[in-house]
Design an enzyme around this catalytic site. Structure first.
Site, PDB file in Angstrom:
ATOM      1  N   HIS A   1      -6.539  -5.800   2.790  1.00 20.94           N
ATOM      2  CA  HIS A   1      -5.397  -5.186   3.455  1.00 20.94           C
ATOM      3  C   HIS A   1      -4.793  -6.218   4.409  1.00 20.94           C
ATOM      4  O   HIS A   1      -5.514  -6.791   5.239  1.00 20.94           O
ATOM      5  CB  HIS A   1      -5.836  -3.981   4.313  1.00 20.94           C
ATOM      6  CG  HIS A   1      -6.416  -2.833   3.538  1.00 20.94           C
ATOM      7  ND1 HIS A   1      -5.705  -1.704   3.217  1.00 20.94           N
ATOM      8  CD2 HIS A   1      -7.660  -2.634   3.030  1.00 20.94           C
ATOM      9  CE1 HIS A   1      -6.472  -0.848   2.560  1.00 20.94           C
ATOM     10  NE2 HIS A   1      -7.674  -1.390   2.434  1.00 20.94           N
TER      11      HIS A   1
ATOM     12  N   HIS B   1      -9.968  -5.633  -2.751  1.00 17.16           N
ATOM     13  CA  HIS B   1      -8.618  -5.811  -2.205  1.00 17.16           C
ATOM     14  C   HIS B   1      -8.699  -6.101  -0.724  1.00 17.16           C
ATOM     15  O   HIS B   1      -9.568  -5.605  -0.014  1.00 17.16           O
ATOM     16  CB  HIS B   1      -7.748  -4.581  -2.461  1.00 17.16           C
ATOM     17  CG  HIS B   1      -8.352  -3.277  -2.056  1.00 17.16           C
ATOM     18  ND1 HIS B   1      -9.272  -2.614  -2.842  1.00 17.16           N
ATOM     19  CD2 HIS B   1      -8.179  -2.504  -0.953  1.00 17.16           C
ATOM     20  CE1 HIS B   1      -9.624  -1.491  -2.241  1.00 17.16           C
ATOM     21  NE2 HIS B   1      -8.990  -1.402  -1.081  1.00 17.16           N
TER      22      HIS B   1
ATOM     23  N   ASP C   1       0.862  -1.183   0.000  1.00 18.06           N
ATOM     24  CA  ASP C   1       0.000   0.000   0.000  1.00 18.06           C
ATOM     25  C   ASP C   1       0.903   1.238   0.000  1.00 18.06           C
ATOM     26  O   ASP C   1       1.856   1.325   0.775  1.00 18.06           O
ATOM     27  CB  ASP C   1      -0.910   0.002   1.236  1.00 18.06           C
ATOM     28  CG  ASP C   1      -2.032   1.024   1.122  1.00 18.06           C
ATOM     29  OD1 ASP C   1      -3.207   0.620   1.132  1.00 18.06           O
ATOM     30  OD2 ASP C   1      -1.735   2.235   1.036  1.00 18.06           O
ATOM     31  N   ILE C   2       0.605   2.170  -0.877  1.00 19.31           N
ATOM     32  CA  ILE C   2       1.457   3.344  -1.048  1.00 19.31           C
ATOM     33  C   ILE C   2       1.363   4.301   0.158  1.00 19.31           C
ATOM     34  O   ILE C   2       2.281   5.083   0.403  1.00 19.31           O
ATOM     35  CB  ILE C   2       1.091   4.064  -2.385  1.00 19.31           C
ATOM     36  CG1 ILE C   2       2.232   4.898  -2.906  1.00 19.31           C
ATOM     37  CG2 ILE C   2      -0.163   4.865  -2.279  1.00 19.31           C
ATOM     38  CD1 ILE C   2       3.375   4.097  -3.453  1.00 19.31           C
TER      39      ILE C   2
HETATM   40  P1  AMP Z   1      -9.850   1.349   0.428  1.00 22.44           P
HETATM   41  O1  AMP Z   1     -10.461   1.314  -0.949  1.00 22.44           O
HETATM   42  O2  AMP Z   1     -10.585   2.250   1.372  1.00 22.44           O
HETATM   43  O3  AMP Z   1      -9.633  -0.026   0.997  1.00 22.44           O
HETATM   44  O4  AMP Z   1      -8.399   2.010   0.296  1.00 22.44           O
HETATM   45  C1  AMP Z   1      -7.620   1.872  -0.863  1.00 22.44           C
HETATM   46  C2  AMP Z   1      -6.176   1.702  -0.476  1.00 22.44           C
HETATM   47  O5  AMP Z   1      -5.408   1.659  -1.662  1.00 22.44           O
HETATM   48  C3  AMP Z   1      -5.598   2.845   0.385  1.00 22.44           C
HETATM   49  O6  AMP Z   1      -5.010   2.296   1.558  1.00 22.44           O
HETATM   50  C4  AMP Z   1      -4.568   3.507  -0.541  1.00 22.44           C
HETATM   51  O7  AMP Z   1      -3.442   3.979   0.159  1.00 22.44           O
HETATM   52  C5  AMP Z   1      -4.217   2.375  -1.479  1.00 22.44           C
HETATM   53  N1  AMP Z   1      -3.767   2.816  -2.791  1.00 22.44           N
HETATM   54  C6  AMP Z   1      -4.376   3.669  -3.637  1.00 22.44           C
HETATM   55  N2  AMP Z   1      -3.674   3.827  -4.772  1.00 22.44           N
HETATM   56  C7  AMP Z   1      -2.569   3.035  -4.641  1.00 22.44           C
HETATM   57  C8  AMP Z   1      -1.441   2.757  -5.473  1.00 22.44           C
HETATM   58  N3  AMP Z   1      -1.297   3.316  -6.683  1.00 22.44           N
HETATM   59  N4  AMP Z   1      -0.507   1.903  -5.008  1.00 22.44           N
HETATM   60  C9  AMP Z   1      -0.628   1.320  -3.802  1.00 22.44           C
HETATM   61  N5  AMP Z   1      -1.667   1.541  -2.970  1.00 22.44           N
HETATM   62  C10 AMP Z   1      -2.625   2.387  -3.384  1.00 22.44           C
END
Ligand code: AMP
Length: 131
Positions: free
Chosen positions: A95, A93, A29-30
């Site tokens: 976590h 996704h 996660d970025i």
């Molecule tokens: P959620 O949809 O609420 O589960 O959160 C989406 C997650 O994706 C967040 O924790 C972001 O930090 C992560 N995220 C979004 N874009 C990217 C990316 N390009 N690379 C890695 N993680 C990402």
């Protein structure tokens, strides 16, 4: 239009890749809530986790289990926590987060900003432990 995560799988957007199999993909996660925060996704782009087919869901879950084992070796921790939110990115996704205490899973606290070099080392270390 392809989701940002589908574009990562396609190699159009860079990521810190951790693991991959035929159906699934894992990367850091970025904006990690803790060091070693990994996202595990199905390659098939489906918004809502529970809309995956039984086969896809089972495959993703078993893949996440393998990633969690590698993560626990790379980042020593009491447990690897698992969470599904999915309100930000419309591509299912999971976590995976190394945790030592409950607050390590707090999505509301300020996210970590780790140097690219450290993110790369974390990803490589998880990848090296992936079986
Ligand atoms: P959620 O949809 O609420 O589960 O959160 C989406 C997650 O994706 C967040 O924790 C972001 O930090 C992560 N995220 C979004 N874009 C990217 C990316 N390009 N690379 C890695 N993680 C990402």
């Amino acid at each position: 239009m392809a989701s940002i995560f589908s574009r990562i799988v396609a190699g159009e957007i860079p990521c810190y890749k951790v693991a991959e199999d035929a159906n699934n993909f894992a990367f850091l996660d970025i904006n990690p809530v803790a060091k070693g925060h990994v996202l595990v996704i199905p390659k098939h782009e489906v918004d809502y986790l529970f809309d995956l087919s039984d086969e896809e869901y089972a495959s993703l879950t078993l893949f996440a289990k393998r990633v969690a084992a590698a993560l626990k070796k790379a980042i020593p921790c009491v447990k690897v926590g698992e969470a599904v939110l999915g309100l930000e990115v419309p591509h299912a996704h999971i976590h995976l987060i190394p945790i030592n205490k409950e607050s390590d899973m707090n999505f509301f606290k300020e996210k970590l900003q780790l140097p690219a070099e450290e993110m790369m080392q974390i990803a490589e270390s998880i990848a090296a432990n992936f079986q």
